[in-house]
Design a protein around this motif. Structure first.
Motif, PDB file in Angstrom:
ATOM      1  N   THR A  45       0.793  -1.221   0.000  1.00 56.61           N
ATOM      2  CA  THR A  45       0.000   0.000   0.000  1.00 56.61           C
ATOM      3  C   THR A  45       0.832   1.280   0.000  1.00 56.61           C
ATOM      4  N   TYR A  48       0.546   2.865  -3.141  1.00 56.96           N
ATOM      5  CA  TYR A  48      -0.726   3.581  -3.268  1.00 56.96           C
ATOM      6  C   TYR A  48      -0.637   4.970  -2.663  1.00 56.96           C
ATOM      7  N   TRP A 116     -11.037   7.896  -6.505  1.00 59.34           N
ATOM      8  CA  TRP A 116     -10.277   7.190  -5.478  1.00 59.34           C
ATOM      9  C   TRP A 116     -11.196   6.447  -4.513  1.00 59.34           C
ATOM     10  N   ARG A 118     -14.521   5.839  -5.138  1.00 63.47           N
ATOM     11  CA  ARG A 118     -15.710   5.326  -5.810  1.00 63.47           C
ATOM     12  C   ARG A 118     -15.430   4.032  -6.547  1.00 63.47           C
ATOM     13  N   LEU A 119     -14.158   3.784  -6.808  1.00 67.58           N
ATOM     14  CA  LEU A 119     -13.804   2.657  -7.672  1.00 67.58           C
ATOM     15  C   LEU A 119     -13.033   1.620  -6.870  1.00 67.58           C
TER      16      LEU A 119
ATOM     17  N   ILE B 339     -20.448   6.608 -13.367  1.00 64.97           N
ATOM     18  CA  ILE B 339     -19.808   6.556 -12.047  1.00 64.97           C
ATOM     19  C   ILE B 339     -20.187   7.773 -11.202  1.00 64.97           C
ATOM     20  N   PHE B 340     -20.253   8.960 -11.825  1.00 68.66           N
ATOM     21  CA  PHE B 340     -20.427  10.159 -11.006  1.00 68.66           C
ATOM     22  C   PHE B 340     -21.840  10.741 -11.026  1.00 68.66           C
ATOM     23  N   PRO B 348     -17.776  -0.078  -3.962  1.00 69.31           N
ATOM     24  CA  PRO B 348     -17.019  -1.330  -3.945  1.00 69.31           C
ATOM     25  C   PRO B 348     -16.595  -1.686  -2.514  1.00 69.31           C
ATOM     26  N   GLN B 350     -13.826  -2.607  -1.403  1.00 66.99           N
ATOM     27  CA  GLN B 350     -12.578  -1.944  -1.045  1.00 66.99           C
ATOM     28  C   GLN B 350     -12.287  -0.895  -2.104  1.00 66.99           C
ATOM     29  N   THR B 351     -11.843   0.295  -1.690  1.00 64.87           N
ATOM     30  CA  THR B 351     -11.549   1.317  -2.687  1.00 64.87           C
ATOM     31  C   THR B 351     -10.057   1.600  -2.708  1.00 64.87           C
ATOM     32  N   ALA B 352      -9.636   2.209  -3.819  1.00 64.95           N
ATOM     33  CA  ALA B 352      -8.236   2.584  -3.951  1.00 64.95           C
ATOM     34  C   ALA B 352      -7.851   3.566  -2.846  1.00 64.95           C
ATOM     35  N   ALA B 353      -8.802   4.416  -2.443  1.00 65.51           N
ATOM     36  CA  ALA B 353      -8.501   5.401  -1.402  1.00 65.51           C
ATOM     37  C   ALA B 353      -8.169   4.722  -0.077  1.00 65.51           C
ATOM     38  N   LEU B 355      -6.780   1.844   0.327  1.00 61.76           N
ATOM     39  CA  LEU B 355      -5.417   1.300   0.232  1.00 61.76           C
ATOM     40  C   LEU B 355      -4.391   2.414   0.411  1.00 61.76           C
ATOM     41  N   ALA B 356      -4.677   3.580  -0.181  1.00 57.62           N
ATOM     42  CA  ALA B 356      -3.741   4.695  -0.027  1.00 57.62           C
ATOM     43  C   ALA B 356      -3.660   5.121   1.440  1.00 57.62           C
ATOM     44  N   ASP B 357      -4.807   5.143   2.103  1.00 59.93           N
ATOM     45  CA  ASP B 357      -4.806   5.492   3.529  1.00 59.93           C
ATOM     46  C   ASP B 357      -3.966   4.513   4.336  1.00 59.93           C
ATOM     47  N   GLN B 358      -4.163   3.228   4.045  1.00 55.19           N
ATOM     48  CA  GLN B 358      -3.334   2.209   4.716  1.00 55.19           C
ATOM     49  C   GLN B 358      -1.864   2.476   4.462  1.00 55.19           C
ATOM     50  N   GLY B 359      -1.555   2.811   3.209  1.00 55.02           N
ATOM     51  CA  GLY B 359      -0.167   3.069   2.833  1.00 55.02           C
ATOM     52  C   GLY B 359       0.421   4.214   3.633  1.00 55.02           C
ATOM     53  N   TYR B 360      -0.346   5.304   3.787  1.00 54.65           N
ATOM     54  CA  TYR B 360       0.115   6.442   4.577  1.00 54.65           C
ATOM     55  C   TYR B 360       0.411   6.008   6.015  1.00 54.65           C
ATOM     56  N   ARG B 361      -0.519   5.220   6.574  1.00 53.99           N
ATOM     57  CA  ARG B 361      -0.319   4.805   7.976  1.00 53.99           C
ATOM     58  C   ARG B 361       0.898   3.908   8.116  1.00 53.99           C
ATOM     59  N   LEU B 362       1.113   3.082   7.090  1.00 53.44           N
ATOM     60  CA  LEU B 362       2.265   2.182   7.102  1.00 53.44           C
ATOM     61  C   LEU B 362       3.564   2.984   6.987  1.00 53.44           C
TER      62      LEU B 362
END
Lengths: 453, 377
Positions: A45, A48, A116, A118-119, B339-340, B348, B350-353, B355-362
């Protein structure tokens, strides 16, 4: 200021502004796509987190690229209506295709930046691919039109009107392969070395986390691949210029006199009055060999052309050397980097020499932009006084509207100045922020509300 | 020989009409989609009442993901025009230099203002400043584009042998042209308010939907009044356009009026989704009526589709490129709007956001960032 000079200044300055954002719009999506792809494949991640940070910066930069590009599509007609009236049917098709490529980039960028939360991760990553492909395709189509101005083919002119237009023949003119690839690779280099420079700063400030290290590793790897290919393509491009625009080549090389076994001149002041290039380093016969593959071949100097048809030799020669020099630096820096990196067991060492290397990386960032602008100046100023090489002069293309050039010059300089100040402020603020979770990306829908919707 | 030549010219004329149709279709798409983005800026300027901030947030939320894509329709229109009708582009750029430069300033500042305002969200004064730039530009740009259209139909731009003669000021400052400009602003505002009411309804924010519904009705009434005035002025100032509007384009002119009434009914009856389709159809119908009324003139009175078109090979290339491009474009656009803008669908798992949040915390464990709270507020 005459309308012609003002119009040239207006077009030149707005293009010089746009090219920065356009190039980042071509190069950054590749980095985003690879970083997020790595994260998706390895379930890592941190990739990401990096991709999201870059996407925040990109969302600011893309706005300016999009609006300044729209401005240019209007300016072509506003400043050079006689050129457009003559040539736009010949070079219009690639522009229309560019429209679709840019459409693709814009649509999927909207999905990428605002999607980010929504998908799904896979759908989000997949959206980055058309952004990258669309950006590169846009660059290709637009530059085919510029390359046509350098080596026009695919039409016949009767009484000042074009007939027998072969749109594909015009699009794939002799200059197209080398010039388009040269520009696309330059965009990749700009993006790679700009991002690398930012993380080199972070590392120099002692932020030696996985996040910052990877922020340097990925663009450096990208730059490593692109830079040597660029040297090869640049050489092809120069050979094409020797073939189609010998006066431009002579100006690039500061060569005033036609000579067999022409030397390569590095730096120096190419003075059109004395017809000498002073204070330069000369390597005998190298130019003849580079241009024609034979160290004794004859290279045309500027004396083979009427004095009125000379481009600005001083500017073109120095801009060319600046570009080539920076290109060389962009080959050497990655080699130096990987040598230190692997010798230190695949970590960036903290030695003094490593600091010097990182400082060099910091410098290479802005230099990459300067090289981009210098290369653009070589191709545009080197073509003067022609707007279409050998066919139409800029003086015959300029608008008859009185004061048009000056108006556009002043209005857009002012707007772009304000935009630049605003952008620099925003990017610096983004850089200073500690990376943090749940950052609203493009402001409009922050994560929380978008997730509820 | 004669037969061959006439067959060739029939194909060329057919292709020229196709290309003019592509320009028209592109303009309609830009008006229906990009027009609403301008209208969003108008309502941002006029935001008021207890839900002022909600109104502004809804506008920003609606424009954010789509305005850049919508803006590309304009670029499509320009590139197809200059490719297939080079004389038109060159002449218009010269004759209407002033309003085009001003419209361009509006278009650039609208985009930049919108994009930068949201970035300055945490710096109130800067956000307000960029907000005004976004608002002002959103009014100026459609006004000038409308005035441009009025200028083209006014009959004061003469083109002979590729040489343009026109008055740089009076061509686009006639009462008719200026009314067209005001009409363009009003109809963009109507579009935007209608779309926004649907989006507020979708988000179950009924008071906000009501705000926008009322605004749509008011703007619709203003649009109708300005439309009537513009038609009246056209009868005096642009007789050719007027005779087309009540002649060959009559079904479309009447259609535009009827759809306008139907839109008003749908809004009054709170049929939000129906109103959205009707108002988009209204915009399309008005532009189509104008185009048919002016046909085959591109610039009244000298430039027609027939005498301004590029060589046949170019028309064919532009048509094929557009067809291929649309195959790529339409599904992509559908996905963007799905989509919008579609009804809320399941997020979904799980969202890409995330994962990015997890990445920041990591990458930055919480203990490492003691000052992050201050930076954010």
């Amino acid at each position: 200021m005459s309308n012609l000079i003002a119009a040239r200044a207006a077009m030149g300055s707005t293009l010089a502004f746009h090219i920065i954002f356009a190039s980042l719009g071509v190069g950054l999506p590749v980095l985003l796509c690879v970083a997020e792809g790595l994260g998706l494949r390895n379930g890592d991640t941190v990739w990401y987190a990096l991709a999201r940070r870059w996407s925040q910066a990109f969302s600011i930069l893309f706005v300016v690229g999009a609006v300044s590009g729209t401005a240019i599509s209007f300016e072509m007609g506003l400043l050079w209506p006689r050129f457009m009236g003559f040539a736009s049917s010949v070079i219009g098709t690639p522009f229309a295709m560019e429209g679709f490529a840019f459409f693709t980039e814009g649509i999927f960028l909207g999905l990428y930046l605002y999607g980010w939360d929504r998908l799904s991760p896979r759908a989000h990553w997949l959206c980055s691919i058309p952004v990258a492909v669309g950006g590169t395709a846009s660059a290709f189509f637009v530059v085919t039109a510029n390359s046509w101005m350098n080596s026009p083919t695919g039409y016949t002119a009767v009484n000042g009107k074009v007939t027998n237009v072969d749109p594909l023949g015009a699009m794939f003119n002799p200059g197209t392969p080398s010039e388009t690839v040269h520009m696309i690779l330059a965009s990749y280099q700009v993006a790679a070395f700009a991002v690398a420079a930012i993380y080199a700063v972070a590392l120099l400030r002692g932020r030696r986390t996985t996040y910052h290290t990877r922020g340097l590793l990925l663009p450096m790897a990208f730059g490593t691949i692109v830079a040597p290919i660029q040297a090869y393509i640049g050489d092809l491009s120069a050979k094409m210029v020797a073939h189609t625009q010998p006066a431009k080549l002579a100006a690039m090389e500061g060569l005033f006199h036609t000579v067999a076994g022409a030397p390569l001149r590095i730096l120096g002041i190419a003075d059109p009055n004395t017809q000498q290039t002073n204070f330069s380093i000369e390597i005998p016969k190298l130019l003849s060999w580079l241009a024609y593959g034979d160290p004794n071949s004859v290279v045309k100097g500027l004396d083979a052309f009427p004095r009125a048809d000379w481009p600005n030799t001083l500017l073109v020669h120095l801009a060319f050397d600046l570009m080539v020099g920076t290109g060389a630096l962009m080959i050497v820096l990655p080699i130096w980097f990987w040598f230190l990196y692997y010798r230190n067991g695949r970590t960036i060492p903290e030695s003094r020499i490593s600091k010097v290397m990182l400082w060099t990386a910091v410098l290479t960032g802005p230099l990459a932009f300067i090289a981009l602008e210098a290369g653009w100046m070589v191709t545009e100023i080197g073509r003067q006084p022609w707007i279409i090489q050998g066919v139409m002069r800029v003086a015959d293309a300029v608008t008859p509207v009185p004061g048009a050039g000056l108006t556009i010059l002043l209005v857009f300089m002012l707007i772009y100045l304000v935009l630049t100040v605003a952008l620099v402020y925003l990017l610096l603020r983004l850089a200073r922020q500690r990376p943090k979770a749940a950052e609203p990306d493009a402001g409009a829908g922050n994560s929380a509300t978008a997730a509820q919707a | 020989m004669f037969i061959l030549a006439s067959v060739g010219s029939a194909t060329a004329s057919f292709l020229a009409n196709i290309c003019a149709g592509l320009v028209g279709a592109g303009l309609i798409a830009y008006a229906v989609l990009g027009g609403a983005d301008f209208g969003g800026g108008v309502w941002d300027l006029l935001a008021r009442g207890p839900r002022m901030e909600q109104q502004r947030a809804a506008i920003a939320h609606a424009l954010g993901p789509v305005w850049e894509a919508n803006n590309v329709w304009l670029i499509y229109v320009i590139t197809v025009t200059w490719t297939t009708f080079p004389v038109v582009y060159a002449s218009v750029s010269t004759a209407l230099f002033i309003p085009i430069v001003l419209a361009l300033v509006g278009i650039v500042l609208r985009g930049a203002g919108f994009g930068l305002r949201s970035q300055y969200a945490r710096n109130a004064e800067m956000a307000v400043a960029w907000g005004y730039i976004f608002n002002g530009a959103s009014v100026i740009a459609p006004f000038l584009l409308g005035a441009l259209a009025g200028g083209l139909a006014g009959g004061h731009i003469h083109v002979h042998n590729g040489v343009v003669s026109a008055n740089y000021w009076t061509t686009w400052t006639t009462p008719f042209a200026l009314t067209c400009g005001a009409f363009a602003v009003a109809i963009c505002a109507t579009l935007a308010a209608t779309y926004l009411s649907v989006e507020a309804k979708t988000d179950n924010n009924l008071p906000l939907a009501e705000d926008f519904r009322i605004r749509a009705l008011l703007a619709g009434a203003v649009t109708a009044a300005l439309g009537a005035l513009a038609a009246l002025l056209a009868a005096f100032e642009s007789p050719q356009l007027w005779s087309g509007l009540i002649g060959k384009a009559l079904p479309l002119s009447l259609g535009a009026m009827l759809i306008g009434l139907a839109t008003a009914y749908a809004l009054l009856a709170q049929r939000f989704t129906l109103a959205r389709y009707l108002v988009a159809g209204e915009m399309a119908c008005i532009l189509a009526a104008w185009a048919v009324a002016q046909y085959p003139y591109l610039i009244i009175p000298d430039v027609t589709i027939g005498n301004a078109s590029a060589p046949e090979s170019v028309l064919l290339a532009a048509t094929l490129a557009s067809a291929a491009g649309m195959l790529l474009l339409l599904p992509s656009l559908w996905y963007l709007f799905y989509i919008f803008k579609a009804r809320p669908h399941d997020a979904p798992r799980q969202t890409a956001a995330q994962l990015a949040d997890q990445g920041y915390r990591l990458a930055f464990p919480p203990t490492e960032e003691p000052t992050s709270g201050r930076a954010d507020h």
